[in-house]
Design an enzyme around this catalytic site. Structure first.
Site, PDB file in Angstrom:
ATOM      1  N   ASN A  49     -58.190 -48.243 -11.231  1.00 25.33           N
ATOM      2  CA  ASN A  49     -59.535 -48.336 -11.816  1.00 25.33           C
ATOM      3  C   ASN A  49     -60.589 -47.665 -10.946  1.00 25.33           C
ATOM      4  OD1 ASN A  49     -59.024 -49.544 -14.252  1.00 25.33           O
ATOM      5  ND2 ASN A  49     -59.090 -51.616 -13.426  1.00 25.33           N
TER       6      ASN A  49
ATOM      7  N   GLU B 103     -50.226 -53.577  -9.808  1.00 29.40           N
ATOM      8  CA  GLU B 103     -50.816 -53.507  -8.467  1.00 29.40           C
ATOM      9  C   GLU B 103     -50.740 -54.908  -7.858  1.00 29.40           C
ATOM     10  OE1 GLU B 103     -54.132 -49.948  -8.843  1.00 29.40           O
ATOM     11  OE2 GLU B 103     -54.606 -51.846  -9.785  1.00 29.40           O
TER      12      GLU B 103
END
Ligand SMILES: NC(=O)c1ccc[n+]([C@@H]2O[C@H](COP(=O)([O-])OP(=O)(O)OC[C@H]3O[C@@H](n4cnc5c(N)ncnc54)[C@H](O)[C@@H]3O)[C@@H](O)[C@H]2O)c1
Length: 499
Positions: free
Chosen positions: A188, A150
């Site tokens: 997450n 990311e």
């Protein structure tokens, strides 16, 4: 970019050093002292040694790879690198002090990146005199294996830098997604909401730890059950990420479940310390098959849509009948609340809800009226049908849908908010978490209407705002849209708006 620095040579840092060196870049790795540097080197030697043993790397290549790496306890050795990736512990004060220092040490053109999982990249960037050249570069564990990176930009990031970093990630053999600076980023944020809900489900006594794990592994097809995964991530880490998520979102879904806090306080941090939700040695397995303990010969079936269950029972020598008259047990093929059916029958204590999930698992909803002996008998009957039983309370969505649908809803809300595209979210969950399908591929497989109705039922039962179907889902259902992952994000949304 030809030379990169990595600060912190722990689990992630050592892996990141290896990733860069494998791609032919020169790497300067730094840790606090000589002992930590030696640990980092040992990690690299082990990891690359294993790669040679497994035939994934030649012995010569390994020597060249290690030759591209310089490790040191001196931060000054980072003065000439083009990019630094920080991988020190997840403590904001530590990272802020380190970035202020790196800003002084590194050449002005160098990009400073953090591997933080959940802290604010903007806050870290603001500690430097070059906030426009500070980004998040979030690798997944183990870094040499997991394909997702990311790339996190902030409102301060200069134009073009994200593209440059994403291109570099491509050179490393990774798949980058570029996202803004929100707690937990994509993977997450979605993962922890789901894991935290599994903890709440356990606390509410809806099902046992092992039944929830089995349901999500064998029923939903995920690589691990939520409690196995929490043990792997570390309960302390999971707790901290939830705290950071909740601090930003104020969404009850992210407020750490009390059981997480309790286990962390008790120092049961998961696999790394030998005990979390599971003890180190115990591998959750379904209990061995046993025969029914109450004499069951005639099985009543109410509700429709489970012909294969009937066939399996008939093949095993049981007598199945439609309805409930004279039945020893009654299987109600119906969504929760199954007790609504049970109260209408003469012997409600004999009724258990049955909900097949995929072709391996059957959720068994035990109502407040079901007798324990009947619940046991139906659990054993389920094994006779060659299905793994998941015993649960008579609650909306039982286990699998109650956990998966809100996760899919979170993913929809994430796209709806403009944070990430459908494709990026699917990529993140597949490559970052090892899920076989992205949430939108799952959504298509379930059917949008099924998920919308499931969420409505969950919302009606719990009045939990996060369970209310995302407005985008409602509109996609009305518009009859399917095959979401193959539609461009903007076009899909635009198309729906125009209808
Ligand atoms: N472990 C994971 O699964 C995972 C996954 C993705 C991202 N992350 C993130 O990566 C970062 C590192 O996590 P980890 O699990 O590798 O931690 P770790 O504890 O394994 O390693 C941290 C390393 O940093 C070193 N260190 C501490 N203070 C330092 C300093 N001031 N200067 C230089 N080195 C210092 C330590 O000696 C240690 O070697 C965290 O921000 C974490 O959130 C972790």
């Amino acid at each position: 970019m030809e030379t990169v620095g990595v600060v912190g040579l722990g689990i992630m840092g050592a892996g990141i050093v290896e990733v860069f060196a494998r791609a032919g870049l020169r790497v300067v790795g730094v840790d606090v002292d000589e002992n930590a540097v030696a640990r980092g080197l040992a990690h690299l030697e082990r990891s690359t040694g294993r790669a040679v043993e497994r035939g994934r790397l030649g012995a010569d290549e390994r020597a060249e790879l290690l030759g591209r790496i310089t490790l040191s306890a001196d931060r000054g050795s980072l003065a000439e690198v083009d990019l630094v990736v920080e991988a020190v512990p997840e403590v904001m004060e530590l990272k802020r002090a380190l970035f202020a220092d790196l800003d002084r040490i590194c050449k002005p053109s160098a990009v400073l990146a953090t591997n933080t999982s959940s802290l604010s990249v903007t806050t870290i960037a603001a500690m430097t005199s070059r906030p426009s050249r500070v980004v998040g570069l979030h690798f997944f564990n183990p870094a040499p294996v997991m394909k997702l990176v990311e790339v996190v930009t902030t409102v301060l990031t200069e134009d073009g830098l994200a593209g440059e970093i994403a291109e570099l990630a491509g050179r490393l053999g990774k798949t980058p997604i570029v996202v803004g600076d929100r707690a937990g980023f994509v993977a997450n944020r979605l993962l922890l909401g789901y894991l935290n809900q599994a903890c709440r489900m356990l606390e509410a006594g809806i099902a046992t730890r092992d039944d929830i794990d089995v349901a999500m592994r064998e029923g939903a097809g995920l690589p691990m059950g939520p409690f196995q995964l929490l043990d792997l991530i570390g309960l302390d880490t999971a707790y901290e990420i939830c705290e950071v998520l909740f601090y930003e979102t104020k969404n009850h879904r992210h407020a750490p479940a009390p059981v997480l806090r309790e286990l962390v306080t008790a120092r049961r941090h998961g696999r790394k310390c030998g005990h979390g939700f599971h003890p180190r040695t115990a591998r959750p397995t379904a209990p061995p098959a046993t025969g029914p303990k109450v004499a069951v010969t005639t099985i009543g079936i109410v509700g429709t849509g489970a012909e294969h269950l009937r066939e399996r029972l008939d093949a095993a020598g049981f007598k199945t009948i439609d309805g409930h008259d004279d039945a020893d047990v009654v299987l109600a093929i119906a969504p929760a609340p199954v007790v609504e059916i049970a109260v209408g029958l003469p012997r409600p204590e004999r009724v258990v809800g049955v909900h097949p999930v995929g072709d391996k698992v059957a959720e068994l909803a035990v109502t407040v009226l079901t007798s324990p002996e009947i619940a046991t008998a139906v659990r054993d009957l389920t094994r006779v049908m060659a299905l793994t039983p998941v015993v649960c309370a008579d609650r909306a969505g039982f286990v699998v849908e109650a956990l998966l649908f809100p996760y899919l809803n979170d993913a929809l809300r994430m796209v709806e908010s403009g944070y990430a595209s459908f494709a990026d979210v699917d990529t993140a969950m597949k490559l970052g978490c090892g899920y076989p399908q992205g949430p939108f591929e799952m959504l298509d497989a379930f059917g949008l209407e099924t998920v919308r109705d499931g969420l409505r039922a969950l919302y009606a039962e719990y009045r939990e705002p996060a369970f209310a179907p995302a407005p985008l889902l409602e509109r996609l259902v009305v518009a009859g849209v399917t095959d979401i992952p193959n539609r461009a994000n903007a076009n899909t949304l635009k198309g729906v708006e125009e209808r």
